[in-house]
Structure formats: structure tokens, C-alpha cells
Design a protein around this motif. Structure first.
Motif, PDB file in Angstrom:
ATOM      1  N   THR A   1      -5.439   6.308  -2.350  1.00 36.05           N
ATOM      2  CA  THR A   1      -6.280   5.740  -1.302  1.00 36.05           C
ATOM      3  C   THR A   1      -7.428   6.667  -0.932  1.00 36.05           C
ATOM      4  OG1 THR A   1      -4.383   4.582  -0.374  1.00 36.05           O
ATOM      5  CG2 THR A   1      -6.270   4.863   1.070  1.00 36.05           C
ATOM      6  N   PRO A   2      -8.682   6.168  -1.017  1.00 37.65           N
ATOM      7  CA  PRO A   2      -9.810   6.951  -0.490  1.00 37.65           C
ATOM      8  C   PRO A   2      -9.869   6.729   1.032  1.00 37.65           C
ATOM      9  CG  PRO A   2     -10.615   4.968  -1.561  1.00 37.65           C
ATOM     10  CD  PRO A   2      -9.123   4.991  -1.730  1.00 37.65           C
ATOM     11  N   TYR A   3      -9.322   7.643   1.791  1.00 32.81           N
ATOM     12  CA  TYR A   3      -9.108   7.439   3.218  1.00 32.81           C
ATOM     13  C   TYR A   3     -10.398   7.251   4.020  1.00 32.81           C
ATOM     14  CZ  TYR A   3      -4.171   8.154   2.621  1.00 32.81           C
ATOM     15  OH  TYR A   3      -2.868   8.010   2.230  1.00 32.81           O
ATOM     16  N   LEU A   4     -11.466   7.956   3.680  1.00 34.54           N
ATOM     17  CA  LEU A   4     -12.722   7.803   4.414  1.00 34.54           C
ATOM     18  C   LEU A   4     -13.247   6.373   4.296  1.00 34.54           C
ATOM     19  CD1 LEU A   4     -15.030   9.051   6.064  1.00 34.54           C
ATOM     20  CD2 LEU A   4     -16.117   9.651   3.888  1.00 34.54           C
TER      21      LEU A   4
ATOM     22  N   ARG B   1      -0.251   4.914  -1.836  1.00 40.19           N
ATOM     23  CA  ARG B   1      -1.099   5.608  -0.862  1.00 40.19           C
ATOM     24  C   ARG B   1      -1.771   6.853  -1.416  1.00 40.19           C
ATOM     25  NH1 ARG B   1       4.041   6.594  -0.107  1.00 40.19           N
ATOM     26  NH2 ARG B   1       4.788   8.692   0.331  1.00 40.19           N
ATOM     27  N   LYS B   2      -1.244   7.457  -2.471  1.00 41.36           N
ATOM     28  CA  LYS B   2      -1.852   8.664  -3.034  1.00 41.36           C
ATOM     29  C   LYS B   2      -3.213   8.361  -3.664  1.00 41.36           C
ATOM     30  CE  LYS B   2       2.538  10.897  -3.785  1.00 41.36           C
ATOM     31  NZ  LYS B   2       3.594  11.187  -4.711  1.00 41.36           N
TER      32      LYS B   2
ATOM     33  N   THR C   1     -11.467   3.737   3.408  1.00 40.27           N
ATOM     34  CA  THR C   1     -10.468   2.829   3.979  1.00 40.27           C
ATOM     35  C   THR C   1     -10.582   2.738   5.494  1.00 40.27           C
ATOM     36  OG1 THR C   1      -8.963   3.373   2.174  1.00 40.27           O
ATOM     37  CG2 THR C   1      -7.998   2.353   4.124  1.00 40.27           C
ATOM     38  N   ILE C   2     -10.706   3.870   6.149  1.00 38.64           N
ATOM     39  CA  ILE C   2     -10.824   3.866   7.610  1.00 38.64           C
ATOM     40  C   ILE C   2     -12.113   3.186   8.042  1.00 38.64           C
ATOM     41  CG2 ILE C   2     -11.105   5.366   9.634  1.00 38.64           C
ATOM     42  CD1 ILE C   2      -9.118   7.303   8.201  1.00 38.64           C
TER      43      ILE C   2
ATOM     44  N   TRP D   1       0.814  -1.210   0.000  1.00 37.78           N
ATOM     45  CA  TRP D   1       0.000   0.000   0.000  1.00 37.78           C
ATOM     46  C   TRP D   1       0.850   1.264   0.000  1.00 37.78           C
ATOM     47  CZ3 TRP D   1       0.173   3.465   4.136  1.00 37.78           C
ATOM     48  CH2 TRP D   1      -0.651   4.571   4.007  1.00 37.78           C
ATOM     49  N   TYR D   2       1.945   1.256   0.707  1.00 36.93           N
ATOM     50  CA  TYR D   2       2.716   2.482   0.921  1.00 36.93           C
ATOM     51  C   TYR D   2       3.043   3.224  -0.382  1.00 36.93           C
ATOM     52  CZ  TYR D   2       6.079   5.794   2.675  1.00 36.93           C
ATOM     53  OH  TYR D   2       6.733   6.957   2.966  1.00 36.93           O
TER      54      TYR D   2
END
Length: 161
Positions: free
Chosen positions: A69-72, A66-67, A74-75, A62-63
Motif C-alpha cells: 500500500t502506498p500510504y500517502l 497492506r505491505k 491512500t490517505i 486489504w489487510y
């Protein structure tokens, strides 16, 4: 025992990591049989250790990406996957080995079916891209992913795809 098993663990980690890195999914499909047949673990132990291998590989994979990544989402997936996994652990302890093997094979078969045969879904309309819609979809997906990953040892990539 670990001192004698490290070459096998290294082989399993390298092969699983390569498959995971190239495909984004599939580390468990490789790691579980290798842990059973090369390292001599039973099905329940192999699925647990496979999740450990997959988790480390997934973070490393993933690292660099990471750009994107839809963070909402994902969390939300992560939180609900932990909930699904937490409540599934006692069920896995009680489940007979054959049921885990059946679930593992059904999950793999469905994943292949969905990739090769099913039509691609239509893109999600913009009105459905609200934070509430994203969290509600990822809550169901996260719980199912956590439960199935815990029971089968497959990573979320195989299950979610």
C-alpha cells in the motif's frame, strides 16, 4: 424484518466478498442487483447497502496486502473521497432512480472498456513521483471516486481502475 432477511444478506455478502477478493473490484456490480432482486430494495437503498458490503469486504481484502500500500496516496484518496461523498449525498437523495441506474451502467461499461480495449498507460516517470504530484492526482481521483461511489453504489476499485 432483519431476522427473516439474514440468509439473503449472508448470500449477498459471501458472493460479493468472493468477487471482491478475487478481482479487487466488482463487489457492487454483484451486490446491487442481488439487493434489488433478491432482497427487494429500491435502487437508492441497494446502492447504499452495497457500499456498506463493499467497504467491509475491501478492508478485509486489504489487510493481507497492506505491505504493497502506498500510504500517502491512500490517505489522500480517502480524505478526498469522503469530501466527494459528503457533498454528493444530497444530490443522490434528489436524483430520480433512472439517473442512478444510467450512471451505474455507464460506470460499469467504461470500466470494462478501460480494462479490455484501452491501451495500458505508460509508467509514471520518476520526477512525477513526488509527494505533491501524488497528492494532487489523488485529490481529483478521490473526489470523483467519492461522488461516483455515492451515486452508483460501486466501490472505488471499479471506478478507479
Amino acid at each position: 424484518m432483519f431476522a427473516e432477511a439474514w440468509p439473503i444478506w449472508g448470500l449477498i455478502g459471501i458472493v460479493s466478498g468472493c468477487v471482491l477478493g478475487l478481482s479487487g473490484a466488482g463487489g457492487g456490480i454483484i451486490a446491487i442487483p442481488m439487493l434489488i432482486y433478491l432482497a427487494g430494495y429500491n435502487v437508492k437503498s441497494a446502492t447504499g447497502y452495497a457500499l456498506l458490503v463493499i467497504s467491509v469486504g475491501a478492508v478485509l481484502t486489504w489487510y493481507p496486502q497492506r505491505k504493497n500500500t502506498p500510504y500517502l496516496v491512500t490517505i489522500s484518496l480517502l480524505i478526498f473521497a469522503f469530501i466527494g461523498a459528503y457533498y454528493t449525498v444530497p444530490l443522490k437523495a434528489m436524483a430520480p432512480n433512472w439517473s442512478i441506474i444510467v450512471m451505474l451502467n455507464v460506470a460499469c461499461a467504461f470500466s470494462l472498456y478501460s480494462l479490455w480495449i484501452m491501451k495500458l498507460p505508460t509508467p509514471i516517470q520518476s520526477e512525477k513521483n513526488s509527494p505533491f504530484f501524488a497528492i494532487s492526482r489523488s485529490s481529483v481521483g478521490g473526489i470523483l471516486t467519492g461522488a461516483l461511489s455515492t451515486m452508483t453504489g460501486l466501490g472505488g476499485g471499479v471506478i478507479m481502475v
